[in-house]
Design a protein around this motif. Structure first.
Motif, short mmCIF file in Angstrom:
data_model
loop_
_atom_site.label_atom_id
_atom_site.label_comp_id
_atom_site.label_asym_id
_atom_site.label_seq_id
_atom_site.Cartn_x
_atom_site.Cartn_y
_atom_site.Cartn_z
N GLY A 134 62.54 41.77 30.40
CA GLY A 134 63.22 40.52 30.13
C GLY A 134 62.38 39.33 30.53
N ALA A 135 63.03 38.19 30.75
CA ALA A 135 62.36 36.95 31.17
C ALA A 135 63.43 35.98 31.63
CB ALA A 135 61.56 36.35 30.01
N GLY A 136 62.99 34.90 32.30
CA GLY A 136 63.94 33.89 32.76
C GLY A 136 65.05 34.50 33.59
N GLN A 137 66.28 34.12 33.30
CA GLN A 137 67.43 34.63 34.06
C GLN A 137 67.85 36.03 33.63
OE1 GLN A 137 69.94 30.84 33.74
NE2 GLN A 137 70.35 31.51 35.84
N SER A 138 67.12 36.61 32.69
CA SER A 138 67.32 38.01 32.33
C SER A 138 66.21 38.89 32.89
CB SER A 138 67.39 38.17 30.80
OG SER A 138 68.52 37.52 30.27
N SER A 139 65.44 38.38 33.85
CA SER A 139 64.35 39.16 34.46
C SER A 139 64.91 40.23 35.39
CB SER A 139 63.42 38.24 35.26
OG SER A 139 62.83 37.26 34.46
N ARG A 140 64.34 41.44 35.29
CA ARG A 140 64.68 42.51 36.23
C ARG A 140 63.49 43.45 36.35
NH1 ARG A 140 67.23 41.88 30.90
NH2 ARG A 140 67.75 43.92 30.06
N GLN A 141 63.55 44.29 37.37
CA GLN A 141 62.48 45.23 37.69
C GLN A 141 62.99 46.65 37.52
OE1 GLN A 141 60.45 44.36 41.37
NE2 GLN A 141 60.10 46.51 41.85
N VAL A 142 62.28 47.45 36.74
CA VAL A 142 62.73 48.81 36.41
C VAL A 142 61.73 49.83 36.95
CG1 VAL A 142 63.49 50.35 34.56
CG2 VAL A 142 63.74 47.86 34.29
N HIS A 143 62.25 50.84 37.64
CA HIS A 143 61.44 51.95 38.14
C HIS A 143 61.73 53.18 37.28
CE1 HIS A 143 61.89 49.78 42.27
NE2 HIS A 143 60.97 49.21 41.50
N PRO A 290 59.69 34.51 39.07
CA PRO A 290 58.59 34.63 40.05
C PRO A 290 58.98 35.39 41.30
CG PRO A 290 59.47 32.39 40.02
CD PRO A 290 60.09 33.10 38.85
N ARG A 291 60.25 35.67 41.52
CA ARG A 291 60.65 36.47 42.67
C ARG A 291 60.24 37.93 42.51
NH1 ARG A 291 66.92 34.84 42.87
NH2 ARG A 291 66.55 34.91 40.60
N LEU A 292 59.97 38.35 41.30
CA LEU A 292 59.58 39.73 41.03
C LEU A 292 58.06 39.86 40.98
CD1 LEU A 292 62.20 40.58 38.24
CD2 LEU A 292 62.28 41.24 40.65
N PRO A 293 57.51 41.03 41.32
CA PRO A 293 58.23 42.26 41.68
C PRO A 293 58.65 42.29 43.14
CG PRO A 293 55.89 42.68 41.68
CD PRO A 293 56.05 41.26 41.24
#
Length: 301
Positions: A134-143, A290-293
Motif C-alpha cells: 500500500g501507501a499513505g494511510q493504507s501503508s502496512r508491513q507484511v511478513h 515513514p514509520r515503517l518498517p
C-alpha cells in the motif's frame, strides 16, 4: 449460520491449556484452524497427532518445540519481544505429527487439514520475506513466512500484518470465496488480532487499545460483521467482502492471517469490491508511511 460463529472474543474457546482453539468443529468451518496460548517457564502446550499441517508462530517470547511421528526432532524458536517488533522465526510441522511446545510467552499455531505429508521446515527470522504494501494511510508491513514466497506447504497460507496507528489495512475490501482459475481463490480466512499503544507514544494506564474489523456479503450468502477487536480476538471470514481492518489513532494493529481452501492450487488470488478497488490508483501518487518498517526495538537504536 449463527452470528457468533464468525467472531470469537479472546478466551471464548479454551481447550486443554490453550486460550482459544478454532477448528472444523465450528459449524460452517472446515479448511483452517488456529490455536493460541500463553506459556510460562515449566509449562507446556501439546499438539495432538492429527491429519493437519501446522505452523508454530511465536507472538511474544521464545519457545522450544519437540515433535514425533513419521519424523521426530526438536527446534528452538528465538521469537521476539512482541508482534510489533518485526518478523519472528517460525516452524512448519507436516501432517500427522504430534508436538510439545515449552517456553515463555504467547504462541499461535496455524492449521489446515490435509493427509499429504510435507517435511518439517524451520524459517529463520532473517529469511522471512518482508513486504511493505500500500501507501499513505493504507501503508502496512507484511511478513510472508507462510505463503508460497516463504514456505512449501500443502494447503496452508499464513502471513502477519503490522498496521501503524491511524492506517487502514485489508483495504480495499476484497474477497476470495469463488474458484476462478487464475483470477480468484476459494479460501477461508482467520484474523487473529492484537492492538497496542502506538510505538513511541506515552499513554495513560487507562488506555484501551482496539481496532476495527469489517466483513460483508458478496453474494446471497448472508454475513454482516463490524467488530471492535482487541488483543486475542479472532474473526473468521468464511466468505464475502472483508476489509477494512482499521488501526485506531493512537493504537498500532497486528493481525495473523491463516488461509486455506478446497482449491487444487495453493495461491491467494483476490477480487476487489468494485466500489472501492479504484483506491489502489491513489497509492501511485503516495509514499510508504515513514514509520515503517517496524523491527525489533534494539534494531531501532
Amino acid at each position: 449460520m449463527p452470528e457468533q460463529n464468525w467472531f470469537n472474543p479472546r478466551g471464548s474457546r479454551p481447550e486443554a491449556g490453550w486460550t482459544d482453539v478454532v477448528d472444523g468443529r465450528i459449524a460452517g468451518w472446515e479448511h483452517t484452524g488456529l490455536r493460541t496460548g500463553t506459556l510460562s517457564d515449566g509449562a507446556e502446550l501439546r499438539l495432538p497427532a492429527a491429519a493437519v499441517e501446522r505452523m508454530v508462530v511465536p507472538l511474544s517470547g521464545s519457545f522450544h518445540v519437540a515433535w514425533s511421528g513419521s519424523e521426530s526432532g526438536e527446534q528452538g524458536l528465538e521469537g521476539r519481544g512482541g508482534v510489533f517488533e518485526g518478523p519472528t522465526d517460525v516452524l512448519y510441522l507436516g501432517s500427522g505429527l504430534e508436538a510439545r511446545i515449552t517456553g515463555s510467552g504467547r504462541v499461535a499455531v496455524a492449521e489446515a487439514p490435509t493427509d499429504i505429508v510435507k517435511p518439517v521446515g524451520y524459517i529463520a527470522k532473517a529469511d522471512v520475506p518482508v513486504e511493505l504494501r500500500g501507501a499513505g494511510q493504507s501503508s502496512r508491513q507484511v511478513h510472508n513466512f507462510g505463503t508460497p514466497a516463504g514456505l512449501d506447504a500443502v494447503k496452508l497460507l499464513v502471513c502477519e500484518v503490522i498496521t501503524p496507528a491511524g492506517n487502514w489495512s485489508s483495504y480495499p475490501p476484497h474477497k476470495h470465496d469463488t474458484n476462478i482459475p487464475g483470477g480468484e481463490s476459494n479460501l477461508e480466512e482467520i484474523y487473529y488480532y492484537e492492538s497496542a499503544v502506538a510505538r513511541g507514544v506515552d499513554a495513560p494506564a487507562t488506555a484501551d487499545p482496539f481496532a476495527l474489523h469489517r466483513t460483508y456479503a458478496s453474494d446471497d450468502r448472508a454475513i454482516d460483521e463490524f467488530r471492535e477487536v482487541r488483543t486475542g480476538d479472532i474473526a473468521l471470514v468464511p466468505y464475502g467482502w472483508h476489509g477494512p481492518a482499521v488501526a485506531a489513532p493512537g493504537y498500532d494493529m497486528y493481525y495473523l492471517n491463516v488461509m486455506a481452501g478446497p482449491d487444487p492450487e495453493r495461491v491467494w488470488n483476490i477480487t476487489d469490491d468494485p466500489a472501492h478497488g479504484w483506491v489502489r490508483q491513489v497509492w501511485e501518487t503516495e509514499t510508504i508511511d515513514p514509520r515503517l518498517p517496524y523491527a525489533s526495538k534494539k534494531e531501532d537504536v
